[in-house]
Design a protein around this motif. Structure first.
Motif, mmCIF file in Angstrom:
data_model
loop_
_atom_site.group_PDB
_atom_site.id
_atom_site.type_symbol
_atom_site.label_atom_id
_atom_site.label_comp_id
_atom_site.label_asym_id
_atom_site.label_seq_id
_atom_site.Cartn_x
_atom_site.Cartn_y
_atom_site.Cartn_z
ATOM 1 N N LYS A 56 12.465 59.447 63.098
ATOM 2 C CA LYS A 56 12.795 58.345 63.234
ATOM 3 C C LYS A 56 12.811 57.778 64.854
ATOM 4 O O LYS A 56 12.690 56.794 65.327
ATOM 5 N N ALA A 57 13.454 58.737 65.601
ATOM 6 C CA ALA A 57 13.759 58.594 67.114
ATOM 7 C C ALA A 57 12.505 58.288 67.578
ATOM 8 O O ALA A 57 12.154 57.659 68.548
ATOM 9 N N LYS A 58 11.307 59.431 67.240
ATOM 10 C CA LYS A 58 9.940 59.396 67.931
ATOM 11 C C LYS A 58 9.220 57.950 67.531
ATOM 12 O O LYS A 58 8.741 57.347 68.151
ATOM 13 N N GLU A 59 9.433 57.841 66.248
ATOM 14 C CA GLU A 59 9.003 56.521 65.752
ATOM 15 C C GLU A 59 9.365 55.249 66.242
ATOM 16 O O GLU A 59 8.648 54.416 66.584
ATOM 17 N N ALA A 60 10.492 55.147 66.475
ATOM 18 C CA ALA A 60 11.447 54.061 67.132
ATOM 19 C C ALA A 60 10.860 53.903 68.577
ATOM 20 O O ALA A 60 10.555 52.923 69.109
ATOM 21 N N ALA A 61 10.656 55.076 69.408
ATOM 22 C CA ALA A 61 9.993 55.103 70.550
ATOM 23 C C ALA A 61 8.714 54.482 70.623
ATOM 24 O O ALA A 61 8.231 53.509 71.654
ATOM 25 N N ALA A 62 7.742 55.061 69.553
ATOM 26 C CA ALA A 62 6.382 54.612 69.658
ATOM 27 C C ALA A 62 6.401 53.021 69.091
ATOM 28 O O ALA A 62 5.565 52.237 69.917
ATOM 29 N N LEU A 63 7.103 52.727 68.332
ATOM 30 C CA LEU A 63 7.182 51.280 67.905
ATOM 31 C C LEU A 63 7.788 50.527 69.056
ATOM 32 O O LEU A 63 7.379 49.318 68.973
ATOM 33 N N GLY A 64 8.648 50.788 69.761
ATOM 34 C CA GLY A 64 9.327 50.069 70.790
ATOM 35 C C GLY A 64 8.305 49.613 71.649
ATOM 36 O O GLY A 64 8.270 48.579 72.395
ATOM 37 N N SER A 65 7.404 50.751 72.141
ATOM 38 C CA SER A 65 6.481 50.616 73.211
ATOM 39 C C SER A 65 5.362 49.480 72.379
ATOM 40 O O SER A 65 4.941 48.607 73.047
ATOM 41 N N HIS A 66 5.068 49.733 71.181
ATOM 42 C CA HIS A 66 4.131 48.823 70.377
ATOM 43 C C HIS A 66 4.634 47.464 70.340
ATOM 44 O O HIS A 66 3.961 46.635 70.548
ATOM 45 N N GLY A 67 6.139 47.397 70.125
ATOM 46 C CA GLY A 67 6.697 46.121 70.141
ATOM 47 C C GLY A 67 6.701 45.267 71.296
ATOM 48 O O GLY A 67 6.350 44.035 71.171
ATOM 49 N N SER A 68 6.606 46.068 72.621
ATOM 50 C CA SER A 68 6.668 45.514 73.843
ATOM 51 C C SER A 68 5.367 44.738 74.029
ATOM 52 O O SER A 68 5.263 43.599 74.641
ATOM 53 N N GLU A 72 4.179 41.139 74.821
ATOM 54 C CA GLU A 72 3.473 40.667 75.786
ATOM 55 C C GLU A 72 2.272 39.739 75.547
ATOM 56 O O GLU A 72 1.947 38.702 76.045
ATOM 57 N N VAL A 73 1.592 40.115 74.290
ATOM 58 C CA VAL A 73 0.391 39.484 73.906
ATOM 59 C C VAL A 73 0.769 38.165 73.223
ATOM 60 O O VAL A 73 0.023 37.234 73.617
ATOM 61 N N GLU A 74 1.947 38.167 72.729
ATOM 62 C CA GLU A 74 2.343 36.600 72.279
ATOM 63 C C GLU A 74 2.681 35.637 73.516
ATOM 64 O O GLU A 74 2.534 34.680 73.445
ATOM 65 N N LYS A 75 3.371 36.386 74.475
ATOM 66 C CA LYS A 75 3.713 35.485 75.875
ATOM 67 C C LYS A 75 2.290 35.028 76.561
ATOM 68 O O LYS A 75 2.361 33.847 76.709
ATOM 69 N N GLU A 76 1.550 35.940 76.483
ATOM 70 C CA GLU A 76 0.282 35.611 77.085
ATOM 71 C C GLU A 76 -0.595 34.581 76.071
ATOM 72 O O GLU A 76 -1.279 33.443 77.033
ATOM 73 N N THR A 77 -0.541 34.541 74.848
ATOM 74 C CA THR A 77 -1.266 33.653 74.202
ATOM 75 C C THR A 77 -0.569 32.397 74.264
ATOM 76 O O THR A 77 -1.049 31.107 74.338
ATOM 77 N N GLN A 78 1.098 32.075 74.354
ATOM 78 C CA GLN A 78 1.624 31.136 74.271
ATOM 79 C C GLN A 78 1.279 30.339 75.909
ATOM 80 O O GLN A 78 0.955 29.263 75.808
ATOM 81 N N GLU A 79 1.386 31.206 76.837
ATOM 82 C CA GLU A 79 0.933 30.772 78.111
ATOM 83 C C GLU A 79 -0.606 29.781 78.168
ATOM 84 O O GLU A 79 -0.595 28.911 78.736
ATOM 85 N N LYS A 80 -1.440 30.717 77.538
ATOM 86 C CA LYS A 80 -2.891 30.240 77.484
ATOM 87 C C LYS A 80 -2.808 28.950 76.687
ATOM 88 O O LYS A 80 -3.700 28.082 77.063
ATOM 89 N N MET A 81 -2.269 28.842 75.425
ATOM 90 C CA MET A 81 -2.151 27.721 74.696
ATOM 91 C C MET A 81 -1.495 26.534 75.435
ATOM 92 O O MET A 81 -1.882 25.412 75.368
ATOM 93 N N SER A 82 -0.412 26.793 76.042
ATOM 94 C CA SER A 82 0.201 25.711 77.100
ATOM 95 C C SER A 82 -0.931 25.091 78.008
ATOM 96 O O SER A 82 -0.979 23.914 78.376
ATOM 97 N N VAL A 83 -1.513 26.004 78.676
ATOM 98 C CA VAL A 83 -2.599 25.525 79.643
ATOM 99 C C VAL A 83 -3.593 24.703 78.920
ATOM 100 O O VAL A 83 -4.031 23.603 79.599
ATOM 101 N N ILE A 84 -4.159 25.250 77.848
ATOM 102 C CA ILE A 84 -5.394 24.379 77.096
ATOM 103 C C ILE A 84 -4.565 22.977 76.449
ATOM 104 O O ILE A 84 -5.415 21.978 76.510
ATOM 105 N N GLN A 85 -3.447 23.118 76.169
ATOM 106 C CA GLN A 85 -2.768 21.773 75.768
ATOM 107 C C GLN A 85 -2.520 20.754 77.016
ATOM 108 O O GLN A 85 -2.995 19.711 76.907
ATOM 109 N N GLN A 86 -2.148 21.233 78.354
ATOM 110 C CA GLN A 86 -2.297 20.358 79.348
ATOM 111 C C GLN A 86 -3.762 19.993 79.612
ATOM 112 O O GLN A 86 -3.674 18.819 80.010
ATOM 113 N N ASN A 87 -4.718 20.910 79.846
ATOM 114 C CA ASN A 87 -5.885 20.554 79.835
ATOM 115 C C ASN A 87 -6.498 19.220 78.928
ATOM 116 O O ASN A 87 -7.044 18.064 79.413
#
Length: 129
Positions: A56-68, A72-87
């Motif tokens: 469980k500890a190893k799984e949490a560590a692996a999923l923790g890095s996967h979760g981050s 990150e991908v969601e944050k980048e997607t939101q930023e790109k969507m914001s730029v597209i919306q502004q354009n």
């Protein structure tokens, strides 16, 4: 004969005591086997719980890095969507006015492939062939 009978009685009693001792030894052996089995089961369960906890500890560590990464991908997607919306908001009016001018400002012209009287550029009767 009485001594023989007495000897047989002693032998029978000795055999009976031996059988009781063997039965008692078997009971002790069975109890000890049962106890050993219970101890082994408890040890196995403890080991299983320990390994499960490590997993469980190893799984949490692996999923923790996967979760981050997912975050990150969601944050980048939101930023790109914001730029597209502004354009979109910035260029919306210009594109609409260009589109409307192309649709509404009709300039009738003869198509370059339209032939007059069988040959291009010759005057006379109109021919659509």
């Amino acid at each position: 004969m009485a001594s023989q009978s007495q000897g047989i009685q002693q032998l029978l009693q000795a055999e009976k005591r031996a059988a009781e001792k063997v039965a008692e030894a078997r009971k002790r052996k069975n109890r000890r086997l049962k106890q050993a089995k219970e101890e082994a089961q408890a040890e196995i369960e403890q080991y299983r719980l320990q390994r499960e906890k490590e997993f469980k500890a190893k799984e949490a560590a692996a999923l923790g890095s996967h979760g981050s990464c997912t975050t990150e991908v969601e944050k980048e997607t939101q930023e790109k969507m914001s730029v597209i919306q502004q354009n979109f908001q910035r260029n919306r009016e210009v594109v609409l006015s260009q589109l409307l001018s192309l649709v509404c400002d009709i300039k009738p012209e003869i198509h370059v492939n339209y032939r007059i009287n069988g040959s291009p550029g010759a005057g006379g009767e109109l021919d659509q062939g």
